[in-house]
Design an enzyme around this catalytic site. Structure first.
Site, mmCIF file in Angstrom:
data_model
loop_
_atom_site.group_PDB
_atom_site.id
_atom_site.type_symbol
_atom_site.label_atom_id
_atom_site.label_comp_id
_atom_site.label_asym_id
_atom_site.label_seq_id
_atom_site.Cartn_x
_atom_site.Cartn_y
_atom_site.Cartn_z
ATOM 1 C CG HIS A 159 -4.694 -0.085 3.602
ATOM 2 N ND1 HIS A 159 -3.909 -0.990 2.930
ATOM 3 C CD2 HIS A 159 -5.612 0.356 2.706
ATOM 4 C CE1 HIS A 159 -4.344 -1.106 1.680
ATOM 5 N NE2 HIS A 159 -5.376 -0.288 1.515
ATOM 6 C CG HIS A 219 -6.532 0.193 -2.034
ATOM 7 N ND1 HIS A 219 -6.811 -0.416 -0.832
ATOM 8 C CD2 HIS A 219 -7.458 -0.284 -2.905
ATOM 9 C CE1 HIS A 219 -7.850 -1.210 -0.958
ATOM 10 N NE2 HIS A 219 -8.264 -1.152 -2.194
ATOM 11 C CB CYS A 236 -0.984 -0.023 1.162
ATOM 12 S SG CYS A 236 -0.234 0.100 2.812
#
Length: 357
Positions: free
Chosen positions: A320, A332, A272
């Protein structure tokens, strides 16, 4: 199954009521025999007695394992970056120490040449003797005495003293960075072990399901686009507020469909924070390596003021991150088994948003 068990139990009770009395001794022996058999069966079949987890239970456990793996991945990234910085620092300190050592040796050579000439004329002054000493401790201990003598050789000796102290300081700093490097490498190894353990357990769980079930489990809440072609069908990203944000969004959009790779920052795979770092690097902006460092690298933005290019962070531990591309969506790198994808901005628990640049 439960109804069948009740009927069977009822029949057994009926038989117990109408059967002939059994002597107490025989009843005791039978009880012990049955108890032993039941215990043996329980031990032998313990694994078989555990019910197979439901699809919902597998999904919950896989989600937890992937979240723990991602947290460990970000910690691994931080430790790896710390190790790289320690190596860079050590290289710089070594170069500086080598340069200072060369200057020290040059100064000693010059003082030695001068001293040789004076020795031939009138003997070697004490200040020069100590400056040329191979033992730094002797030199530093006696340098003050030479300084008080006030002669030219003493002043030259003090110049050497300063250089020697600088070299020793650089070497001490290099030793500290070496310890920091070893510590960072150890932390990286431990976090790597956690990641591989969690991902292996998740794979084992997914292997118990059908291919269709596995695909459904890896899809975040059943929504979002997972390939570049799907992204094209979803339309282009919204107009970004400036040139740099536009470049970052365009880069992220171009990575749709590439695989997730923990600890990866491209160009073939991403985790990420690796994706967001690479996207903004393409725009000429340097971001830290981890999600919980990136959250401090820009201006905070309220949820209702998001603009394309903003970084959106999720979960309480900021474990994240995705890049907002407009129209209520982020790009993402979500987790293993799912490629870089589009997803709704609210598909995960929102924690914060920042605007780099």
């Amino acid at each position: 199954m439960a109804q069948h068990r009740k009927q069977r139990l009822g029949r057994l009770r009926h038989r117990r009521v109408h059967r002939k009395p059994v002597p107490a001794a025989l009843r005791a022996a039978a009880t012990l025999t049955l108890a032993g058999a039941a215990s043996a069966a329980a031990f032998d079949g313990a694994a078989l007695a555990d019910p197979e987890p439901t699809l919902a239970e597998v999904e919950e456990r896989v989600d937890t394992l992937h979240r723990e793996a991602e947290e460990a991945t970000e910690a691994f990234n931080a430790a790896t970056e710390a190790a790289r910085q320690a190596e860079r620092d050590m290289d710089r300190l070594r170069d500086s120490a080598a340069l200072r050592t060369e200057e020290l040796n040059t100064a000693r050579d010059a003082l030695g040449s001068q001293a040789s000439a004076e020795y031939r004329a009138a003997g070697l002054p004490a200040a020069v003797q100590l400056a040329l000493s191979a033992d730094p401790e002797v030199f530093l201990h006696r340098a003050g005495v030479a300084h008080r003598s006030g002669d030219r050789q003493a002043r030259a000796a003090l110049g050497i003293e300063e250089r020697l102290r600088a070299v020793e300081q650089l070497r001490a700093e290099a030793a500290e960075r070496s310890e920091a490097l070893a510590d960072a490498q150890d932390r990286a190894r431990r976090h790597r072990a956690v990641v591989t353990d969690r991902l292996a357990e998740a794979e084992d769980l997914l292997a118990t399901r059908t291919a269709r079930e596995r695909e459904a489990l890896l899809r975040e809440e059943g929504t979002g686009e997972t390939t570049a072609a799907s992204g094209e069908r979803a339309g282009r990203p919204a107009t970004a507020p400036n040139r740099r944000a536009s470049a970052a969004v365009a880069f992220a959009w171009g990575q749709l469909g590439k695989p997730y790779g923990w600890g990866s920052a491209g160009p073939d795979a991403y985790d990420c924070s690796g994706l967001t770092q690479a996207a903004w690097r393409a725009a000429g902006v340097s971001l830290p390596r981890t999600s919980y460092s990136q959250v401090s690298a820009g201006t905070r933005v309220p949820r209702d003021e998001l603009a394309p290019g903003d970084l959106v962070f999720y979960y309480s531990g900021i474990s994240h991150v995705g890049i907002y591309v407009g129209n209520g969506q982020i790009v993402h790198a979500s987790r293993p088994g799912t490629p870089v994808r589009l997803a709704p901005v609210d598909s995960m628990p929102f924690a914060a948003a920042t605007r780099p640049g």
